[in-house]
Structures are given as structure tokens and as C-alpha cells.
Motif scaffolding. Structure first.
Motif, mmCIF file in Angstrom:
data_model
loop_
_atom_site.group_PDB
_atom_site.id
_atom_site.type_symbol
_atom_site.label_atom_id
_atom_site.label_comp_id
_atom_site.label_asym_id
_atom_site.label_seq_id
_atom_site.Cartn_x
_atom_site.Cartn_y
_atom_site.Cartn_z
ATOM 1 N N UNK A 63 -17.283 -9.375 3.754
ATOM 2 C CA UNK A 63 -17.165 -9.900 5.130
ATOM 3 C C UNK A 63 -16.156 -11.062 4.977
ATOM 4 N N UNK A 64 -15.391 -11.207 6.106
ATOM 5 C CA UNK A 64 -14.285 -12.390 5.992
ATOM 6 C C UNK A 64 -15.438 -13.594 6.617
ATOM 7 N N UNK A 65 -14.973 -14.713 6.114
ATOM 8 C CA UNK A 65 -15.451 -15.894 6.546
ATOM 9 C C UNK A 65 -14.452 -16.821 7.172
ATOM 10 N N UNK A 66 -14.399 -16.993 8.482
ATOM 11 C CA UNK A 66 -13.573 -17.834 9.059
ATOM 12 C C UNK A 66 -14.144 -19.317 9.265
ATOM 13 N N UNK A 67 -13.879 -20.118 8.301
ATOM 14 C CA UNK A 67 -14.625 -21.688 8.439
ATOM 15 C C UNK A 67 -13.746 -22.567 9.216
ATOM 16 N N UNK A 68 -14.571 -23.014 10.525
ATOM 17 C CA UNK A 68 -13.903 -23.959 11.362
ATOM 18 C C UNK A 68 -14.618 -25.269 11.132
ATOM 19 N N UNK A 86 -12.499 -18.108 19.803
ATOM 20 C CA UNK A 86 -12.977 -16.970 18.916
ATOM 21 C C UNK A 86 -13.787 -15.737 19.557
ATOM 22 N N UNK A 87 -14.330 -16.195 20.874
ATOM 23 C CA UNK A 87 -14.755 -14.942 21.904
ATOM 24 C C UNK A 87 -13.484 -14.003 21.808
ATOM 25 N N UNK A 88 -12.204 -14.524 22.254
ATOM 26 C CA UNK A 88 -11.092 -13.636 22.501
ATOM 27 C C UNK A 88 -10.475 -13.129 21.314
ATOM 28 N N UNK A 89 -10.844 -13.286 20.023
ATOM 29 C CA UNK A 89 -10.296 -13.105 18.932
ATOM 30 C C UNK A 89 -10.998 -11.704 18.529
ATOM 31 N N UNK A 90 -10.265 -10.574 18.669
ATOM 32 C CA UNK A 90 -10.745 -9.368 18.457
ATOM 33 C C UNK A 90 -11.092 -9.076 16.953
ATOM 34 N N UNK A 94 -18.742 -12.164 14.821
ATOM 35 C CA UNK A 94 -19.633 -12.799 14.670
ATOM 36 C C UNK A 94 -19.311 -14.542 14.990
ATOM 37 N N UNK A 95 -20.027 -15.324 15.646
ATOM 38 C CA UNK A 95 -19.715 -16.728 15.673
ATOM 39 C C UNK A 95 -21.209 -17.475 15.639
ATOM 40 N N UNK A 96 -21.114 -18.514 14.466
ATOM 41 C CA UNK A 96 -22.227 -19.073 14.108
ATOM 42 C C UNK A 96 -21.694 -20.562 14.447
ATOM 43 N N UNK A 97 -22.609 -21.319 15.369
ATOM 44 C CA UNK A 97 -22.299 -22.953 15.485
ATOM 45 C C UNK A 97 -23.261 -23.258 14.641
ATOM 46 N N UNK A 98 -22.832 -24.152 13.845
ATOM 47 C CA UNK A 98 -23.987 -24.810 12.986
ATOM 48 C C UNK A 98 -24.680 -25.896 13.755
ATOM 49 N N UNK A 99 -26.296 -25.912 13.694
ATOM 50 C CA UNK A 99 -27.309 -26.671 14.236
ATOM 51 C C UNK A 99 -27.567 -27.668 13.386
ATOM 52 N N UNK A 100 -27.762 -28.951 13.713
ATOM 53 C CA UNK A 100 -27.372 -29.689 14.807
ATOM 54 C C UNK A 100 -25.805 -30.170 15.034
ATOM 55 N N UNK A 101 -25.157 -30.392 16.247
ATOM 56 C CA UNK A 101 -24.112 -31.158 16.445
ATOM 57 C C UNK A 101 -24.348 -32.433 16.467
ATOM 58 N N UNK A 114 -21.219 -19.009 23.567
ATOM 59 C CA UNK A 114 -20.926 -17.697 22.594
ATOM 60 C C UNK A 114 -21.149 -16.428 23.399
ATOM 61 N N UNK A 115 -19.912 -15.475 23.459
ATOM 62 C CA UNK A 115 -20.055 -14.043 23.898
ATOM 63 C C UNK A 115 -21.469 -13.479 23.208
ATOM 64 N N UNK A 116 -22.083 -12.966 24.238
ATOM 65 C CA UNK A 116 -23.444 -12.182 23.830
ATOM 66 C C UNK A 116 -22.878 -11.285 22.591
ATOM 67 N N UNK A 117 -21.698 -10.558 22.775
ATOM 68 C CA UNK A 117 -21.524 -9.362 21.726
ATOM 69 C C UNK A 117 -21.313 -10.185 20.372
ATOM 70 N N UNK A 118 -21.111 -11.493 20.332
ATOM 71 C CA UNK A 118 -20.695 -12.128 18.956
ATOM 72 C C UNK A 118 -21.920 -13.048 18.582
ATOM 73 N N UNK A 119 -23.144 -13.005 19.424
ATOM 74 C CA UNK A 119 -24.186 -14.122 19.105
ATOM 75 C C UNK A 119 -24.866 -13.444 18.041
#
Ligand code: NAP
Length: 280
Positions: A63-68, A86-90, A94-101, A114-119
Motif C-alpha cells: 500500500x502506498x504511504x503518502x507522508x505529509x 487529498x480529498x480531490x486526489x483520486x 484514505x486520509x489519516x490526520x494524526x491526533x493530537x494536533x 476529511x471526505x467520508x469516502x476517505x475517512x
């Protein structure tokens, strides 16, 4: 289950990953590589470690890991713009925002972007609502891991008394909803609960999600209870006092090696499922 069972998260996780490997290969044959984008804001060492572990687990499965990695000083608006890109990037599934910010950022607002489809980490209120109503696609990963362990070991849920200790949005509340959806009779306890041990003494299934090391005592449990300890405190210590709970339980997750490894596998599973939707 008559004998005492150690609910082995590594074993469950391995099984999930074996299954995912095949699905990733099938997707690859269809020209799709699942991709999880992780966003780390700032330099908190634990958060950096968690993000690295998740990214590495992705890569091991193909699985590709795009690390921001964003600077700690960014604004809520900039973070939301990053999420929208990221929502618009086909190619991102999946999008993971690391908690806590960092504290100046409105984390809830960022999660909601975060788009529900990518949550795939189950952090949006829409995802939580869908999980509670019983048609959630990606429940948050630790609750999903607890259910995966329950299913792997064929632990009966229907009609059982389940007591969840903790009511956080990512753990206690959604796991209560998942158990209720499976026809358990669920009691959700929290810091204002009176007589916690009285509730626990009736529990067939106990979920420890308190955030306090060694908090749940074996003497509070019913003989033969199943204990799922989501706790992960400094020094690899769970929220249940392992030795005393082990004595009373019919089955128990160790810490480490219980819920934790399965949680990461759930993130991978959700990411692969999201990628599969793009080819269906
Ligand atoms: P949290 O947000 O701090 O929530 C803790 C919950 O425990 C709250 O609902 C709190 O009640 C309740 N609580 C606190 N003291 C209590 C008491 N004396 N009696 C009964 N309930 C009490 O924690 P969390 O994020 O849900 O995490 C819980 C644990 O799971 C932590 O050990 C964390 O490290 C671990 N965790 C593990 C994973 C994993 O992948 N294994 C993932 C996430 C979290 P109030 O609501 O009344 O304050």
C-alpha cells in the motif's frame, strides 16, 4: 471457551494482513495501488512514531504511504486546504490526520474536512453517526480492532452484558455502538459513573478504554469475563491490571500484543476497501 484464552493480537493481525495481501495484488492487476495519506502536524515524538509505524505497515503490504509533515505553526485553514487537496486526489484512498494536533488548531474542524469516502480512521462525525446507526463503512480503528478480535476468537456477543469503561469519541462511544449493533446489552461507564465495580461484576465482556494504567482490577470482574484492553500507557501498560484480570477472565488481550497490532491492520483494511470501491 472453557480454557483460558490469551487473545493474541499479533495472530489476528497476521490473519487480516494475509487476506489483505491478496486483495492488494488483485487491485494491482486492475491498475490500482491503494494509498493512505498520513498528516503529521508538528514534531511530537510519539505522534511521529505512530505515523511512521502506520506508513511502514502500509508499505510492507504494497500500500502506498503518502507522508505529509506540516510545521507545528500552520493554521487550521492551511491544514484544511491540505486535507481538501487529498480529498480531490483520486490516487489517495484514505486520509489519516494524526491526533493530537497542536492546541491552536481546531482539530474537530480539520477532522470534519476529511471526505467520508476517505475517512478510513473513522474520525468524522458523519462516520461516527453511520457507525452508530449500523451502516458505517469505516468505524474508528481501535473499536474495529476489538470487534475483529471478538470475531476471530468466536466470542459470543448477542445477549451478553458488555461494559465499556471510557466514552471517548474514537474509542469508548463507537465500540459501545458496535457492541450494541451486535445485540449486546451495553453499559458505557465514565469518570462520573457511580460504583464502577458493581457494573463490572455483571459484565460478560469488558472493554478497558480509560487511559489509566492498571486501572481495572481482577477483583471487580465476574468469573469468566472476556477482557479486551485497549489501554496503552507509557511502559507498555494496559488499562486493566493484567495479572489479577487474567486470574478471573476466560479470555484476555495482553498489552502489548493485543488490541494495538490489530488497530493498525484495521487502518490498512479500510484503506484497501476504499481503493476497491474505485474499481467496482
Ligand atoms: P480518553 O479520551 O482520555 O478517554 C478516557 C475515558 O475514560 C473518558 O471517557 C473518561 O471519562 C474515562 N475515565 C477516566 N477516568 C475514569 C474512571 N476513574 N472511571 C471510569 N472512567 C474513567 O482516552 P482514549 O483516547 O479513549 O484512550 C483510552 C485508552 O486507550 C488509553 O490508554 C489510550 O492510550 C488507549 N488507546 C489505544 C489505542 C490502540 O490502538 N490500542 C488507540 C487509541 C487509544 P470522562 O468522559 O467522564 O472524562
Amino acid at each position: 471457551m472453557e480454557e483460558k484464552t490469551i487473545l493474541d493480537g499479533q495472530k489476528v493481525s497476521k490473519d487480516v494482513k494475509e487476506n489483505l495481501k491478496e486483495r492488494v495484488l488483485k487491485l494491482s492487476a486492475q491498475g490500482v495501488t491503494p494509498c493512505l495519506a498520513t498528516i503529521l502536524v508538528g514534531d511530537d515524538p510519539s505522534s511521529a512514531t505512530y505515523v511512521r509505524m502506520k506508513g511502514n505497515a502500509c508499505e510492507k503490504l504494497g500500500i502506498l504511504s503518502k507522508r505529509i509533515h506540516l510545521d507545528a505553526s500552520i493554521s487550521t485553514e492551511t491544514l484544511i486546504e491540505t486535507i481538501q487537496d487529498l480529498n480531490n486526489d483520486k490516487n489517495v484512498h484514505g486520509i489519516l490526520l494524526q491526533h493530537p494536533v497542536p492546541a491552536h488548531i481546531d482539530e474537530r474542524k480539520a477532522f470534519e474536512a476529511i471526505d467520508i469516502e476517505k475517512d478510513v480512521d473513522g474520525v468524522t462525525s458523519l462516520g461516527y453517526g453511520q457507525t452508530a446507526l449500523g451502516f458505517g463503512v469505516y468505524p474508528s480503528c481501535t473499536p474495529a480492532a476489538i470487534m475483529e478480535i471478538i470475531d476471530f476468537y468466536d466470542i459470543p456477543v448477542e445477549g451478553k452484558n458488555a461494559v465499556v469503561v471510557g466514552r471517548s469519541p474514537i474509542l469508548g462511544k463507537p465500540v459501545s455502538a458496535l457492541l450494541l449493533n451486535r445485540n449486546a446489552t451495553v453499559t458505557t461507564c465514565h469518570s462520573k459513573t457511580k460504583d464502577l465495580s458493581e457494573h463490572l461484576s455483571k459484565a460478560d465482556i469488558v472493554v478497558a478504554a480509560v487511559g489509566k494504567p492498571n486501572f481495572i482490577q481482577g477483583s471487580w470482574l465476574k468469573e469468566g469475563a472476556v477482557v479486551l484492553d485497549a489501554g496503552y500507557n507509557p511502559g507498555n501498560i494496559g488499562d486493566a491490571h493484567y495479572d489479577s484480570c487474567y486470574e478471573k477472565a476466560s479470555a484476555i488481550t495482553p498489552v502489548p500484543g493485543g488490541v494495538g497490532p490489530v488497530t493498525i491492520s484495521m487502518l490498512l483494511k479500510h484503506t484497501v476497501a476504499s481503493a476497491e470501491k474505485t474499481v467496482q
